[in-house]
Design a protein around this motif. Sequence first.
Motif, PDB file in Angstrom:
ATOM      1  N   ILE A  40      -5.298   6.342  -9.369  1.00 48.31           N
ATOM      2  CA  ILE A  40      -5.477   4.907  -9.398  1.00 48.31           C
ATOM      3  C   ILE A  40      -6.734   4.730  -8.613  1.00 48.31           C
ATOM      4  N   ASP A  41      -7.045   5.357  -7.581  1.00 48.23           N
ATOM      5  CA  ASP A  41      -8.205   5.046  -7.000  1.00 48.23           C
ATOM      6  C   ASP A  41      -9.418   5.743  -8.072  1.00 48.23           C
ATOM      7  N   GLN A  42      -9.473   6.560  -8.645  1.00 49.37           N
ATOM      8  CA  GLN A  42     -10.291   6.990  -9.417  1.00 49.37           C
ATOM      9  C   GLN A  42     -10.637   6.375 -10.429  1.00 49.37           C
ATOM     10  N   HIS A  43      -9.616   5.616 -11.090  1.00 45.17           N
ATOM     11  CA  HIS A  43      -9.674   4.877 -12.383  1.00 45.17           C
ATOM     12  C   HIS A  43     -10.035   3.441 -12.153  1.00 45.17           C
ATOM     13  N   PHE A  44      -9.518   2.696 -11.041  1.00 47.41           N
ATOM     14  CA  PHE A  44      -9.899   1.231 -10.749  1.00 47.41           C
ATOM     15  C   PHE A  44     -10.784   1.182  -9.263  1.00 47.41           C
ATOM     16  N   GLY A  45     -10.822   2.241  -8.633  1.00 47.02           N
ATOM     17  CA  GLY A  45     -11.658   1.946  -7.568  1.00 47.02           C
ATOM     18  C   GLY A  45     -11.356   0.920  -6.523  1.00 47.02           C
ATOM     19  N   GLN A  46     -12.302   0.080  -6.456  1.00 48.65           N
ATOM     20  CA  GLN A  46     -12.260  -1.165  -5.322  1.00 48.65           C
ATOM     21  C   GLN A  46     -11.370  -2.037  -5.869  1.00 48.65           C
ATOM     22  N   HIS A  47     -10.955  -2.278  -7.302  1.00 51.96           N
ATOM     23  CA  HIS A  47     -10.311  -3.171  -8.013  1.00 51.96           C
ATOM     24  C   HIS A  47      -8.696  -3.273  -7.577  1.00 51.96           C
ATOM     25  N   VAL A  48      -8.303  -2.092  -7.037  1.00 47.32           N
ATOM     26  CA  VAL A  48      -7.113  -2.231  -6.539  1.00 47.32           C
ATOM     27  C   VAL A  48      -7.027  -1.707  -5.217  1.00 47.32           C
ATOM     28  N   ARG A  49      -6.299  -2.568  -4.348  1.00 52.08           N
ATOM     29  CA  ARG A  49      -6.058  -2.162  -2.898  1.00 52.08           C
ATOM     30  C   ARG A  49      -4.410  -1.695  -2.732  1.00 52.08           C
ATOM     31  N   ILE A  50      -4.522  -0.621  -1.892  1.00 44.68           N
ATOM     32  CA  ILE A  50      -3.149   0.151  -1.955  1.00 44.68           C
ATOM     33  C   ILE A  50      -2.601  -0.084  -0.462  1.00 44.68           C
ATOM     34  N   SER A  51      -1.228  -0.486  -0.395  1.00 40.99           N
ATOM     35  CA  SER A  51      -0.822  -1.047   1.021  1.00 40.99           C
ATOM     36  C   SER A  51       0.677  -0.619   0.980  1.00 40.99           C
ATOM     37  N   TYR A  52       1.068   0.440   1.686  1.00 44.07           N
ATOM     38  CA  TYR A  52       2.425   0.757   2.097  1.00 44.07           C
ATOM     39  C   TYR A  52       3.145  -0.537   2.562  1.00 44.07           C
ATOM     40  N   VAL A  53       4.584  -0.674   2.221  1.00 44.86           N
ATOM     41  CA  VAL A  53       5.331  -1.801   2.510  1.00 44.86           C
ATOM     42  C   VAL A  53       6.254  -0.713   3.397  1.00 44.86           C
ATOM     43  N   SER A  54       6.910   0.195   2.802  1.00 48.01           N
ATOM     44  CA  SER A  54       7.798   1.062   3.379  1.00 48.01           C
ATOM     45  C   SER A  54       7.454   2.500   3.084  1.00 48.01           C
ATOM     46  N   ARG A  55       7.567   3.272   3.935  1.00 48.69           N
ATOM     47  CA  ARG A  55       7.363   4.865   3.614  1.00 48.69           C
ATOM     48  C   ARG A  55       8.452   5.587   4.288  1.00 48.69           C
ATOM     49  N   ASN A  56       9.393   5.233   4.039  1.00 48.62           N
ATOM     50  CA  ASN A  56      10.692   6.163   4.580  1.00 48.62           C
ATOM     51  C   ASN A  56      11.269   7.126   3.437  1.00 48.62           C
ATOM     52  N   GLY A 110      12.912   8.864   0.857  1.00 50.44           N
ATOM     53  CA  GLY A 110      13.711   8.394  -0.370  1.00 50.44           C
ATOM     54  C   GLY A 110      13.522   6.793  -0.754  1.00 50.44           C
ATOM     55  N   GLU A 111      12.558   6.047  -0.064  1.00 56.27           N
ATOM     56  CA  GLU A 111      12.063   4.719  -0.315  1.00 56.27           C
ATOM     57  C   GLU A 111      10.840   4.769   0.054  1.00 56.27           C
ATOM     58  N   ILE A 112      10.040   4.525  -1.128  1.00 52.88           N
ATOM     59  CA  ILE A 112       8.493   4.225  -0.978  1.00 52.88           C
ATOM     60  C   ILE A 112       8.317   2.893  -1.698  1.00 52.88           C
ATOM     61  N   ILE A 113       7.616   2.125  -0.874  1.00 48.87           N
ATOM     62  CA  ILE A 113       7.264   0.559  -1.529  1.00 48.87           C
ATOM     63  C   ILE A 113       5.831   0.709  -1.172  1.00 48.87           C
ATOM     64  N   ILE A 114       5.192   0.244  -2.161  1.00 52.31           N
ATOM     65  CA  ILE A 114       3.633   0.270  -2.324  1.00 52.31           C
ATOM     66  C   ILE A 114       3.297  -0.910  -2.816  1.00 52.31           C
ATOM     67  N   ASP A 115       2.354  -1.979  -2.159  1.00 53.73           N
ATOM     68  CA  ASP A 115       1.952  -3.132  -2.856  1.00 53.73           C
ATOM     69  C   ASP A 115       0.435  -2.679  -3.620  1.00 53.73           C
ATOM     70  N   PHE A 116       0.181  -2.820  -4.681  1.00 56.30           N
ATOM     71  CA  PHE A 116      -1.000  -2.735  -5.420  1.00 56.30           C
ATOM     72  C   PHE A 116      -1.510  -4.063  -5.781  1.00 56.30           C
ATOM     73  N   LEU A 117      -2.721  -4.475  -4.779  1.00 54.41           N
ATOM     74  CA  LEU A 117      -3.272  -5.788  -4.980  1.00 54.41           C
ATOM     75  C   LEU A 117      -4.654  -5.552  -5.822  1.00 54.41           C
ATOM     76  N   ILE A 118      -4.576  -6.592  -6.852  1.00 52.92           N
ATOM     77  CA  ILE A 118      -5.966  -6.608  -7.704  1.00 52.92           C
ATOM     78  C   ILE A 118      -6.785  -7.601  -6.950  1.00 52.92           C
ATOM     79  N   ALA A 119      -8.059  -6.912  -6.662  1.00 52.73           N
ATOM     80  CA  ALA A 119      -9.107  -7.462  -5.998  1.00 52.73           C
ATOM     81  C   ALA A 119      -9.773  -8.357  -7.117  1.00 52.73           C
ATOM     82  N   SER A 120     -10.419  -9.324  -6.606  1.00 55.40           N
ATOM     83  CA  SER A 120     -11.250 -10.225  -7.217  1.00 55.40           C
ATOM     84  C   SER A 120     -12.588  -9.669  -7.687  1.00 55.40           C
TER      85      SER A 120
END
Length: 85
Positions: free
Chosen positions: A57-73, A75-85
């Motif tokens: 994702i980083d290679q393809h979208f670069g700075q246009h997608v911001r990655i933020s973990y919500v949960s990193r337990n 068996g339960e990974i939740i990540i928010d991918f924010l589309i930057a302006s």
Amino acid sequence: MHDCSQPTAAGIYAFDARGIAKRFRHAAIFGALDALNPGEVMRFCNDHDPIPLLHQIDQHFGQHVRISYVSRNPGEIIIDFLIAS
């Protein structure tokens, strides 16, 4: 365990990768990210930490997608991918 099928806040769209065949996951994820508008978020749920996917994702979208973990337990990974302006 987090239920990704539950509605989230406006502008946040759930994507539960656990129900998608592994063969199609990356294509589906990239398609979902391409469909988002700036300021929108894809809340990604998975049963493992998708480190190779994050690099792709980083290679393809670069700075246009911001990655933020919500949960990193285990068996339960939740990540928010924010589309930057």
